[in-house]
Design an enzyme around this catalytic site. Structure first.
Site, PDB file in Angstrom:
ATOM      1  N   CYS A  11      64.452  -0.988  89.050  1.00 46.00           N
ATOM      2  CA  CYS A  11      63.658  -0.812  90.275  1.00 46.00           C
ATOM      3  C   CYS A  11      62.163  -1.001  90.034  1.00 46.00           C
ATOM      4  O   CYS A  11      61.445  -1.487  90.915  1.00 46.00           O
ATOM      5  CB  CYS A  11      63.851   0.599  90.842  1.00 46.00           C
ATOM      6  SG  CYS A  11      65.365   1.423  90.418  1.00 46.00           S
TER       7      CYS A  11
ATOM      8  N   ASP B 238      66.858   7.584  90.745  1.00 41.05           N
ATOM      9  CA  ASP B 238      68.041   8.344  91.135  1.00 41.05           C
ATOM     10  C   ASP B 238      69.330   7.801  90.547  1.00 41.05           C
ATOM     11  O   ASP B 238      70.251   8.558  90.234  1.00 41.05           O
ATOM     12  CB  ASP B 238      68.144   8.392  92.656  1.00 41.05           C
ATOM     13  CG  ASP B 238      67.080   9.287  93.271  1.00 41.05           C
ATOM     14  OD1 ASP B 238      66.229   9.784  92.522  1.00 41.05           O
ATOM     15  OD2 ASP B 238      67.105   9.483  94.489  1.00 41.05           O
TER      16      ASP B 238
ATOM     17  N   ASP C   8      63.605   4.929  95.221  1.00 38.99           N
ATOM     18  CA  ASP C   8      63.739   5.965  96.243  1.00 38.99           C
ATOM     19  C   ASP C   8      62.515   6.858  96.501  1.00 38.99           C
ATOM     20  O   ASP C   8      61.800   6.676  97.458  1.00 38.99           O
ATOM     21  CB  ASP C   8      64.938   6.847  95.890  1.00 38.99           C
ATOM     22  CG  ASP C   8      66.236   6.056  95.931  1.00 38.99           C
ATOM     23  OD1 ASP C   8      66.171   4.818  96.024  1.00 38.99           O
ATOM     24  OD2 ASP C   8      67.312   6.652  95.873  1.00 38.99           O
ATOM     25  N   LYS C   9      62.299   7.890  95.675  1.00 41.56           N
ATOM     26  CA  LYS C   9      61.262   8.881  95.966  1.00 41.56           C
ATOM     27  C   LYS C   9      59.862   8.336  95.748  1.00 41.56           C
ATOM     28  O   LYS C   9      58.884   8.891  96.254  1.00 41.56           O
ATOM     29  CB  LYS C   9      61.453  10.145  95.115  1.00 41.56           C
ATOM     30  CG  LYS C   9      62.844  10.745  95.185  1.00 41.56           C
ATOM     31  CD  LYS C   9      63.304  10.955  96.604  1.00 41.56           C
ATOM     32  CE  LYS C   9      64.787  11.220  96.676  1.00 41.56           C
ATOM     33  NZ  LYS C   9      65.636  10.097  96.255  1.00 41.56           N
TER      34      LYS C   9
ATOM     35  N   CYS D 168      68.027  -0.928  94.278  1.00 39.92           N
ATOM     36  CA  CYS D 168      69.393  -1.099  94.776  1.00 39.92           C
ATOM     37  C   CYS D 168      69.415  -1.935  96.057  1.00 39.92           C
ATOM     38  O   CYS D 168      68.614  -1.720  96.962  1.00 39.92           O
ATOM     39  CB  CYS D 168      70.030   0.256  95.032  1.00 39.92           C
ATOM     40  SG  CYS D 168      70.142   1.278  93.546  1.00 39.92           S
TER      41      CYS D 168
ATOM     42  N   SER E 281      72.822  10.210  98.636  1.00 40.66           N
ATOM     43  CA  SER E 281      72.198   8.932  98.343  1.00 40.66           C
ATOM     44  C   SER E 281      72.255   8.049  99.571  1.00 40.66           C
ATOM     45  O   SER E 281      73.168   8.166 100.408  1.00 40.66           O
ATOM     46  CB  SER E 281      72.946   8.260  97.193  1.00 40.66           C
ATOM     47  OG  SER E 281      72.648   6.890  97.133  1.00 40.66           O
TER      48      SER E 281
END
Length: 572
Positions: free
Chosen positions: A54, A86, A128-129, A199, A475
């Site tokens: 990522c 994650d 993600d975060k 992802c 998720s």
């Protein structure tokens, strides 16, 4: 030519006047010229690391941002912050660090910007975060800012079909019941992730990337291009140039991220069948601006938004397909044309959303996105719930689901590991509601995601034969009847902490309800006997997060936010 008034910029505190000669000496030590020292300073913040694909391309992309800044007579200053990825944290104790990392990212970017008095920010994130964390920092600081997503991963190919990392998680369930061989599992894990990037489905990273364009903090089209595509460098260069224009025009993030802009963001989440995590991150981002926009506000938008983008995990396509069909503006254009978006919101282009969309044409030849007047389903792919089991709300992704109601007896677990072990051993019955509790923001601590468990259920073929509810999170890759963010959480005595095996739970994603067949008196009697469990986390960063964090309904907040400010950093 852009004109900058250095006397009004934060960097004057470290570069101007005879008393700042010691400060300037440090810049000369790093090779800067006098001209560069007296230009605006732009922080180029990345979440680069070697943890996962990522983030791996962010350092390279940052160099293009810096070229863009320099081309418009700015001085870029690159720095990095953390990421907890994650996909690697999932399914074990590492997941407790995930949500806390969002706030750590925002805090560390804030501290770096404040400490060095930078005038603007280009923030780059991949997983993600890190996306909401970086945008939270922009909104908190309120200096001219542009967000850049590192881009999505390309899909893998397994036996002639496109696959993502979620297919690998689900393969663990297939393997556990003898439906996949050791050899196929090994092959799948080797081919599922063939490039740099986050992802590929409409999981949390791509959902929040779409949010960044819809809210106006990212340049149009920039967040849809996959990480390996060379066009990413052009977007990055353009962002570096454009942030200098924002400085000159004094266009700030809070001019962009208005209440209407947050409504636009929630709309694209629902329309794309996006991650339920958006209902946690949008309130937290709004909080940085002093705007109240909680889970129930998000759910109101979800309730009236058509689901139009056929994206994984509920649909067929991945981010690469969406970009090649017309990108995120394709989704936004049809929503705008049919009255679902506010077109008068300012964006980082210096133009309104409607002006950005003026020359975009909806492409009826592609198959990834439906027109908003011909949706996959008439209401959003994500639904808010409430009831006596969730007075502070809960959320479920229904994109791709056939059945939207479920009733069954509870099977209660006080940790994800207990539930995952039971699923792996097939120690559950079809028709049950699996409950994972004490995994909320305080109870986790850190509100971990449950992808390992939900993917295993799907792999075993039970994805829609059981339901799962939790005060933790799911998720963006989760599918099936999985309800998260149940609040109040068990650790503070919420109703989910009072459940017992066999209690009948009713879920209705059409009416938006989540309830247990117990009276108020029953729940009150159980509450009187309830005792808060002791956490194993008694020190360190996760403990600190647990002491500060508030309920999921408000975004799992850890500080008072923009409403408490008397002066923002941008005005020092």
């Amino acid at each position: 030519m852009l004109i900058y008034d250095k006397s009004k910029l934060p960097s004057r505190h470290v570069t101007e006047g005879p008393e700042r000669a010691p400060h300037r000496s440090y810049y000369y030590a790093m090779g800067l010229s006098a001209e560069q020292i007296h230009q605006p300073f732009v922080g180029v913040a990345t979440c680069w690391n070697e943890a996962a694909p990522c983030n791996i391309s962010l350092m390279r992309q940052a160099q293009s941002v810096k070229k863009g800044v320099a081309a418009e007579k700015g001085t870029p200053r690159e720095f990095a912050t953390i990421t907890v990825t994650d996909g690697l944290a999932m399914g074990h104790e590492g997941m407790k660090s995930s949500l806390a990392s969002r706030d750590c990212i925002a805090d560390s970017v804030e501290l770096t910007m404040r400490g060095h008095s930078y005038d603007a920010l280009v923030g780059m994130a991949g997983c993600d975060k890190s996306l909401p964390g970086m945008m939270m920092a922009m909104l908190r600081l309120n200096v001219p800012s542009i967000f850049i997503y590192g881009g999505s991963i390309l899909p893998g190919t397994f036996k002639g079909r496109d696959v993502t990392v979620v297919d690998v998680f689900e393969a663990v369930g297939l393997h556990s019941v003898g439906k996949m061989s050791d050899e196929d599992l090994e092959l799948l894990e080797q081919v599922a992730c063939p490039s740099a990037g986050a992802c590929g489905g409409q999981f949390t990273a791509n959902t929040m990337a779409m949010v960044s364009e819809a809210i106006g903090l990212a340049l149009p089209y920039s967040c849809g291009a996959p990480a390996p595509y060379e066009i990413r460098d052009r977007f990055c260069m353009a962002a570096g140039e454009k942030v200098m224009e924002l400085i000159a025009r004094n266009i700030r993030p809070r001019d962009i991220a208005t209440r209407k802009a947050f409504e636009n963001a929630a709309t694209v989440v629902a329309a794309s069948g996006g991650s339920t995590n958006a209902a946690l991150h949008l309130p937290a981002m709004a909080h940085e601006c002093g705007i109240k926009f909680d889970l129930f506000d998000v759910a109101e938008i979800f309730k009236k938004t058509p689901y139009i983008a056929d994206l994984k995990p509920g649909g067929q396509y991945v981010a690469k397909d969406l970009f090649e069909a017309g990108g995120i503006p394709l989704v936004m254009k049809t929503l705008l044309d049919h009255g679902y978006l506010h077109g008068d919101c300012m964006t980082v282009t210096g133009r309104t959303m409607a002006e950005n969309m003026e020359k975009v044409r909806f492409n009826p030849e592609q198959v990834v996105v439906r027109s908003a007047d011909n949706p996959i389903t008439p209401t959003g792919g994500v639904v808010g719930l409430s009831g006596n089991l969730a007075p502070d709300g809960a959320i479920v992704k229904v994109a791709g689901m056939k059945t939207l109601t479920f009733s069954g007896p509870a099977r209660v677990f006080d940790s994800e590991k207990e539930c995952f072990d039971a699923v792996t051993a097939r120690e559950y019955q079809d028709g049950e509601v699996l409950v994972i509790r004490y995994v909320g923001p305080k109870g986790g601590p850190g509100m971990p995601e449950m992808l390992s468990t939900t993917a295993a259920l799907y792999g075993q073929g039970a994805g829609e034969k059981v339901a799962l509810i939790t005060d933790g999170r799911f998720s963006g890759g989760t599918r099936g009847f999985c309800i998260g963010h149940v609040g109040p959480e068990a650790a503070v005595g919420g109703p989910i902490g009072l459940l017992r095996n066999g209690d009948i739970i009713d879920i209705d994603a059409v009416e938006g309800t989540l309830s247990v067949r117990l009276s108020e008196e029953d729940l009150a009697a159980r509450k009187a006997d309830w005792k808060a469990p002791q956490s194993d986390y008694r020190s360190g960063a996760v403990w600190k997060f647990a002491q500060l964090v508030g309920p999921a309904r408000d975004g799992a907040l850890t500080h008072p936010g923009g409403q408490a400010e008397t002066k923002s950093y941008a005005d020092i």
